[in-house]
Scaffold this motif. Structure first.
Motif, PDB file in Angstrom:
ATOM      1  N   GLU A   1     -17.724 -48.027  20.746  1.00 21.32           N
ATOM      2  CA  GLU A   1     -17.001 -46.973  21.478  1.00 21.32           C
ATOM      3  C   GLU A   1     -16.129 -46.140  20.632  1.00 21.32           C
ATOM      4  O   GLU A   1     -15.696 -45.241  20.796  1.00 21.32           O
ATOM      5  CB  GLU A   1     -16.061 -47.693  22.228  1.00 21.32           C
ATOM      6  CG  GLU A   1     -16.567 -48.477  23.494  1.00 21.32           C
ATOM      7  CD  GLU A   1     -17.178 -47.571  24.314  1.00 21.32           C
ATOM      8  OE1 GLU A   1     -16.874 -46.756  24.860  1.00 21.32           O
ATOM      9  OE2 GLU A   1     -18.486 -47.866  24.631  1.00 21.32           O
ATOM     10  N   ALA A   2     -16.211 -46.359  19.406  1.00 23.71           N
ATOM     11  CA  ALA A   2     -15.513 -45.448  18.548  1.00 23.71           C
ATOM     12  C   ALA A   2     -16.451 -44.427  17.599  1.00 23.71           C
ATOM     13  O   ALA A   2     -17.370 -44.893  17.271  1.00 23.71           O
ATOM     14  CB  ALA A   2     -14.744 -46.329  17.517  1.00 23.71           C
ATOM     15  N   ARG A   3     -16.202 -43.198  17.557  1.00 25.43           N
ATOM     16  CA  ARG A   3     -16.900 -42.164  16.890  1.00 25.43           C
ATOM     17  C   ARG A   3     -16.086 -41.604  15.927  1.00 25.43           C
ATOM     18  O   ARG A   3     -14.947 -41.083  15.779  1.00 25.43           O
ATOM     19  CB  ARG A   3     -17.643 -41.250  17.877  1.00 25.43           C
ATOM     20  CG  ARG A   3     -18.565 -41.632  18.561  1.00 25.43           C
ATOM     21  CD  ARG A   3     -19.895 -41.941  17.855  1.00 25.43           C
ATOM     22  NE  ARG A   3     -20.608 -40.790  17.495  1.00 25.43           N
ATOM     23  CZ  ARG A   3     -21.539 -40.120  18.292  1.00 25.43           C
ATOM     24  NH1 ARG A   3     -21.992 -40.497  19.437  1.00 25.43           N
ATOM     25  NH2 ARG A   3     -22.186 -39.146  17.862  1.00 25.43           N
ATOM     26  N   VAL A   4     -16.693 -41.118  14.657  1.00 28.33           N
ATOM     27  CA  VAL A   4     -15.902 -40.285  13.426  1.00 28.33           C
ATOM     28  C   VAL A   4     -15.899 -38.851  14.025  1.00 28.33           C
ATOM     29  O   VAL A   4     -17.087 -38.364  14.437  1.00 28.33           O
ATOM     30  CB  VAL A   4     -16.687 -40.607  12.279  1.00 28.33           C
ATOM     31  CG1 VAL A   4     -15.898 -39.746  11.222  1.00 28.33           C
ATOM     32  CG2 VAL A   4     -16.452 -42.036  11.650  1.00 28.33           C
ATOM     33  N   ILE A   5     -15.020 -38.252  13.828  1.00 32.73           N
ATOM     34  CA  ILE A   5     -15.074 -36.613  14.058  1.00 32.73           C
ATOM     35  C   ILE A   5     -14.541 -36.252  12.675  1.00 32.73           C
ATOM     36  O   ILE A   5     -13.511 -36.526  11.940  1.00 32.73           O
ATOM     37  CB  ILE A   5     -14.154 -36.372  15.069  1.00 32.73           C
ATOM     38  CG1 ILE A   5     -14.426 -34.693  15.318  1.00 32.73           C
ATOM     39  CG2 ILE A   5     -12.601 -36.488  15.025  1.00 32.73           C
ATOM     40  CD1 ILE A   5     -13.915 -34.212  16.667  1.00 32.73           C
TER      41      ILE A   5
END
Lengths: 281, 173
Positions: free
Chosen positions: A27-31
């Protein structure tokens, strides 16, 4: 168009980012620069619950050149690398390809590692990474590993990165004596997605041609430099399994591989000779 | 920003965002998902920046972030916290006077409907500052990141080159 709701975490250290990725699971993405990810969010093709901003992690915002390899950290923007002093002397292929990445208005924000993470089949930086035999440096909370570019790109916008891993950096070999380079891209306008893109490296081990925009991932092959070249290039063009899309037919793409691929390969061989003369003199 | 832990902004909540807009410190509140163009237009009331495709293709929303042209639709307001943003409202030296570049657009008919113009001006403003001696090829390359459906681009290129020349003359005067 508005993205779905997400929480935002501004990491100050790599550890913050890794912990957030571990906790967030899928559910987490790097930006980073966001130039590929934000359109995906806006069109709701991606709906992460958490965005982990790594652009305030100073340790990731560095380029290291140890003489043999150039390592580009996750926070390095494309423009920063493009305008780096002496890049063309340290790795000509990177310097040739960078002006073709998106538009200058997106290179100002987009990162080198972000483009690699996104893994668009027509993207220039994954192509260069494959052509040069580059590596992707991955780190999670419990391990660090390096995978070759060939192993990293596994499908259209699909990579070998695990959900809890951060691309900490990518690295490519620096220029080596006796090596020639060439790059060319075919698109409707400069800055558009490549219909086909080519990178060639000629050194004492042989001639390597990498092709992007044709198959689902950038693919490279070592080709002979004698009279067998034409047949080998033909076979390569067929093996790429070109696709039809709005911009070009598979047949047109194969033809580009045959014609432009030949030009780019020859250009790399000429560049190799020219550099040998310079180095010898 | 905390020196010890990460800054976490909850989804669906508004959080303070402070930035420098055309040299003035301004602040407002934004959900994490609010794009910079919406923050500029709806929260700060700076409606000079236009919104076109909203996915980074058309260039209408181009602003300068920390001195370099960038798409406001590809940056969230929370990412721009602490940044220096320059928009089309910051170009004119006074309320009744256009900048050299804006004046050249008027003289050479560099706009018709004007929808794409604010973005194009922000790209060209940066180009002329960075490359005062830029040629037509460089202008066209910079413009490749913008769509204009009225002009056919030729008057825009003409205006940019005329502005570059005028700026060089002022510098030498």
């Amino acid at each position: 168009m508005k993205p779905a709701r997400f929480a935002y975490l501004r990491a100050a250290t790599t550890e913050h980012a890794l912990e957030a990725l571990h906790r967030g699971g899928g559910e987490a993405r790097v930006i980073a620069g966001g130039q590929s990810l934000v359109p995906m969010l806006t069109m709701r093709l991606a709906r992460p619950a958490l965005l982990v901003d790594i652009m305030h992690v100073t340790a990731l915002n560095r380029v290291d050149d140890d003489g043999a390899r150039i390592t580009v950290g996750a926070g390095v923007r494309q423009r920063a690398l493009e305008t780096r002093n002496g890049l063309a002397k340290r790795q000509p292929l990177l310097a040739m390809a960078l002006p073709w990445v998106g538009h200058m208005q997106t290179r100002s924000r987009g990162t080198v590692c972000g483009s690699v993470a996104h893994a668009d089949p027509s993207a220039e930086l994954p192509l260069v990474l494959v052509a040069l035999g580059g590596q992707v440096h991955l780190r999670s909370g419990h391990r660090a590993r390096r995978v070759t570019a060939q192993e990293f790109f596994t499908g259209m916008m699909v990579t070998a990165r695990a959900e809890d891993e951060l691309i900490e950096a990518v690295s490519v070999p620096a220029i080596r004596p006796g090596t020639g380079y060439a790059f060319r891209e075919i698109s409707r306008r400069h800055g558009d997605f490549a219909i086909a893109a080519f990178a060639a490296v000629a050194d004492e081990r042989g001639l390597r041609l990498a092709v992007g925009g044709v198959a689902a991932i950038p693919i490279s092959r070592v080709l002979p430099t004698d009279q067998a070249f034409g047949d080998a290039l033909d076979a390569f063009a067929w093996d790429l399994d070109a696709r039809d899309d709005l911009h070009a037919s598979a047949r047109y793409r194969r033809e580009l591989v045959r014609r432009i691929g030949r030009d780019v390969a020859q250009e790399a061989l000429r560049d190799q000779k020219a550099r040998a003369v310079q180095e010898g003199g | 920003m905390s020196r010890h832990g990460p800054v976490v902004l909850d989804a669906g909540q508004r959080h303070p965002v402070r930035l420098a807009l055309n040299g003035r410190t301004v602040s407002g509140e934004a959900e994490p998902r609010m794009l910079l163009h919406d923050f500029l237009r709806h929260v700060l009331g700076a409606t000079g920046t236009h919104v076109g495709c909203e996915h980074g293709i058309c260039g209408a929303c181009t602003v300068q972030i920390d001195g370099v042209p960038a798409r406001a639709c590809l940056t969230f307001a929370v990412q721009a916290d602490g940044a220096e943003i320059r928009t089309v409202e910051g170009l004119a030296p006074a309320a009744d006077r256009l900048s050299v570049l804006q004046e050249a657009f008027r003289t050479h008919h560099g706009l018709q409907c004007g929808f794409c113009t604010p973005g194009i001006l922000m790209t060209l403003d940066a180009l002329l500052r960075e490359r005062p001696n830029c040629d037509e090829a460089e202008v066209r390359d910079a413009l490749s990141g913008h769509l204009c459906r009225c002009t056919g681009y030729a008057p825009i290129v003409k205006a940019a080159l005329a502005a570059a020349e005028a700026l060089r003359e002022t510098d030498h005067a």
